[in-house]
Motif scaffolding. Structure first.
Motif, mmCIF file in Angstrom:
data_model
loop_
_atom_site.group_PDB
_atom_site.id
_atom_site.type_symbol
_atom_site.label_atom_id
_atom_site.label_comp_id
_atom_site.label_asym_id
_atom_site.label_seq_id
_atom_site.Cartn_x
_atom_site.Cartn_y
_atom_site.Cartn_z
ATOM 1 N N GLU A 377 0.840 -1.196 0.000
ATOM 2 C CA GLU A 377 0.000 0.000 0.000
ATOM 3 C C GLU A 377 0.877 1.248 0.000
ATOM 4 N N ASN A 436 -4.508 5.052 -2.210
ATOM 5 C CA ASN A 436 -5.733 5.558 -1.588
ATOM 6 C C ASN A 436 -6.335 6.691 -2.411
ATOM 7 N N GLU A 468 -7.764 2.036 -3.544
ATOM 8 C CA GLU A 468 -8.509 1.813 -2.304
ATOM 9 C C GLU A 468 -9.523 2.942 -2.126
ATOM 10 N N ASP A 498 -11.942 0.100 1.433
ATOM 11 C CA ASP A 498 -11.117 0.356 2.613
ATOM 12 C C ASP A 498 -11.990 0.660 3.834
ATOM 13 N N LYS A 519 -11.249 -4.635 2.788
ATOM 14 C CA LYS A 519 -10.280 -4.436 3.861
ATOM 15 C C LYS A 519 -11.005 -4.203 5.186
HETATM 16 CA CA CA Z 1 -5.934 2.456 2.696
#
Ligand code: CA
Ligand code: C2E
Ligand code: CA
Length: 612
Positions: A377, A436, A468, A498, A519
């Motif tokens: 990530e 993200n 995400e 997420d 997630k």
């Molecule tokens: Ca994240």
């Protein structure tokens, strides 16, 4: 205080409501009658009711008249002169001698045709006469005229004649009332003093009439802003009336906001005021753009009364004006320090990407079964020249607020893709990198175009990029989200949801989203394995994810106990301090090559291989 007076505040100079006429607002005025004869008060009330009046106070014992008047604050008094025990003259004298009732119009009812009684009543301050027996149409006319007069009088005493806005007397009364009832609303009460010195300057250069026109235009804009349906719901909760707006001086407006959510919301409101005032005004061919300053005082921190709060807010304006560039200041020093730092950070963030101060750190995602990295990530950092390495919590929301998130987000994505492509050419393996995405970025609408541009320039194959998206973001505008997600998926890029479990997903929607990974939010992982309810919850979430065909990953895994529990519950992968925190690219490369050595070969992005 007299509620009717505030209710009178209207759109400045968009036509006064008629003082008389059918369904005039005056029909809601409170009419009080003092007469020892109940029959008489019944009759008068019936006549006025026919005309549309609805608000009456009846007093058949003149000894109680004054006290009742003070309590009820009627807009007009109908007073019989000939009563036993206490005469109408005595009542009139008492009414005129009292501070609260001094200006209320009084119509005296008298059977006496003699001039002497009338003269005496006039001397004592009667407004008008009505002869007994009462004639219906005469009664109605006299009451209407007296009310129109008192209405006008009220306006003069409580409203600014240029803008039609409440004046300082009325503003202070309203503010004090709000302060007394503060506990009922909750949230912050903010008094703002908005200074526009250009009003004064225009008066000196162009004259009174253009200056008045200018003030009227500003007051109309402020009125529209403060009375817009969506203003308060955006910044406050539990408030169903518009903020109070007043003209406090030749170049000064006052505003009172109730129930505001937090200090940031107060600041945003102040900025909106500055924006509407700064828009250029055309005055007889001249474009005039006003400079304004806002001083903010919060109750009760900065004071408990209108007078004190106004003084604090004005003082803040004085301080702001000493520094040319600062347009809005709180009266409290701590809040200013905070807001100034945010302002400064915002200005610095603007150039951060160009100056090369942004960084990407990488946190591995690990397959629970094999113990091998399945992805990574990308997490943004800002290497600030003074404050050092800053976490995204300190600048991502600021970037969103200032409209900089697209620049920051694009930079992070491009850097992450370049890095991942570089790892592959360096022989370290084809890892999927997750980036993200903020709500603002998604809703900007051009994310698919941005993604394909970055894919092309970095040379990273699309299946090695994952975005995400937080659960709350997706649920905000389901249709738009779904459409954009489909476009992104069509490019070959994967999608992850997420912070799952924190955003009240509807299962029906979740099912219809083209997601590859779910997630589990850190908050559910924290109390594993000790909390039976969290174990059950995480179990359910993992099961749900699998049923919908997603890979399930847990975030924020810090202990071996948490990991063992997740393994038992069937979770596919994890990330967290237990394995590694997010680290700079060179450290991540070292981590990856060490792992490759341990496993005897380059990483092939196992998750894709097994779940595809
Ligand atoms: Ca994240
Ligand atoms: P997130 O996407 O939920 O990222 C996980 C956060 O948890 C990261 O914080 C990570 O460093 C931290 N973390 C990872 N493992 C552990 C652990 O075991 N224990 C604890 N206590 N924390 C752990 P970080 O890097 O500070 O990022 C915070 C948030 O900022 C992210 O939450 C994400 O929402 C946002 N963010 C970060 N980078 C970007 C970006 O480039 N764009 C956007 N829009 N948001 C970003
Ligand atoms: Ca998360």
């Amino acid at each position: 205080m007299n509620q009717d007076v505030w209710a009178d505040t209207q759109m400045p100079f968009e036509g006064d409501s008629p003082a008389v006429g059918p369904r005039s607002p005056l029909l809601n005025a409170k009419v009080m009658m003092v007469d020892d004869e109940p029959l008489m008060t019944d009759l008068v009330q019936a006549l006025l009711e026919d005309e549309g009046y609805v608000n009456f106070v009846v007093c058949n014992d003149p000894r109680e008249a004054l006290a009742l008047m003070q309590a009820e604050e009627p807009s007009v008094l109908l007073l019989d002169l000939m009563m036993p025990k206490v005469s109408g003259f005595d009542v009139l004298e008492a009414v005129r001698g009292n501070r609260l009732t001094r200006y209320t119009p009084v119509i005296v009812l008298t059977a006496a045709s003699g001039a002497e009684a009338k003269l005496r009543a006039l001397r004592l301050g009667a407004t008008d006469f009505l002869s007994k027996p009462v004639d219906g149409s005469e009664l109605v006319l006299r009451v209407r005229n007296a009310l129109a007069f008192s209405h006008y009088n009220n306006r003069l005493r409580h409203f600014d004649t240029v803008t039609g806005l409440p004046n300082p007397i009325l503003f202070d009364r309203g503010v004090d009332e709000v302060l007394r009832n503060r506990d009922l609303v909750g949230g912050l009460v903010a008094l703002m003093s908005l200074h526009v010195p250009d009003c004064q300057a225009l008066r000196e250069s162009l004259g009174q009439a253009p200056a008045d026109e200018f003030v009227k235009i500003l007051s109309r804009r402020l009125y529209r802003l403060t009375h817009a349906d969506d203003l308060m719901p955006t910044f406050a909760t539990g408030v169903d009336r518009a903020p109070r707006l007043a003209r406090l001086g030749p170049d000064k407006f006052g505003l009172l906001f109730e129930g505001v959510a937090d200090v940031e919301a107060v600041e945003s409101l102040a900025k909106l005021l500055l924006e509407v005032v700064a828009e250029p005004v055309n005055l007889g061919g001249h474009e005039v753009a006003a400079h304004a300053w806002v001083g903010i005082a919060l109750a009760p921190a900065d004071g408990h009364t209108a007078a004190v709060l106004r003084k604090s807010a004005d003082l803040a304006v004085t301080h702001a004006r000493q520094r040319e560039s600062i347009r809005c200041l709180f009266s409290s020093p701590e809040l200013n320090a905070r807001s100034l730092q945010r302002l400064r950070l915002g200005a610095e963030l603007r150039g951060a990407a160009e100056r090369g101060e942004l960084r990407v750190h990488y946190q591995p995602k690990i397959c629970i079964e094999s113990g091998r990295m399945v992805g990574v990530e990308a997490l943004a950092r800002w290497q600030h020249p003074e404050f050092g390495l800053m976490a995204p919590a300190r600048f991502i929301s600021l970037a969103e607020e200032l409209g900089l998130i697209n620049v920051v987000g694009e930079w992070v994505m491009a850097q992450a893709c370049r890095d991942a492509a570089h790892w592959a050419t360096a022989g370290l393996g084809a890892l999927t990198v997750s980036v993200n995405i903020s709500k603002v970025q998604l809703l900007a609408g051009d994310l698919p175009a941005v993604v394909s541009r970055i894919m092309a320039s970095s040379g990273l194959p699309p299946h090695q990029l994952e975005l995400e998206l937080t659960e709350s973001l997706l649920m905000d505008d389901v249709d738009v989200s779904r459409r954009l997600m489909a476009e992104i998926k069509a490019l070959g890029v994967s999608l992850s949801i997420d912070d799952f479990g924190t955003g009240y997903s509807s299962l029906a929607y979740l099912k219809s989203f083209p997601l590859d990974e779910l997630k589990v939010d850190k908050s559910f992982v924290d109390d594993l394995p000790g909390s039976a309810s969290d174990v059950a919850l995480v179990h359910t979430i993992i099961d749900l994810g699998h049923r919908l065909g997603m890979t399930v990953i847990a975030e924020g895994v810090e202990t071996a106990g948490q990991l063992a529990c997740l393994k038992q519950l069937g979770c596919d992968s994890y990330q967290g301090f237990l394995y590694s925190k997010a680290v700079p690219a060179p450290d991540f490369m070292a981590l990856l090559s060490e792992e490759n050595a341990r496993f005897g070969g380059a990483n092939e992005g196992l998750r894709r291989a097994t779940s595809a």
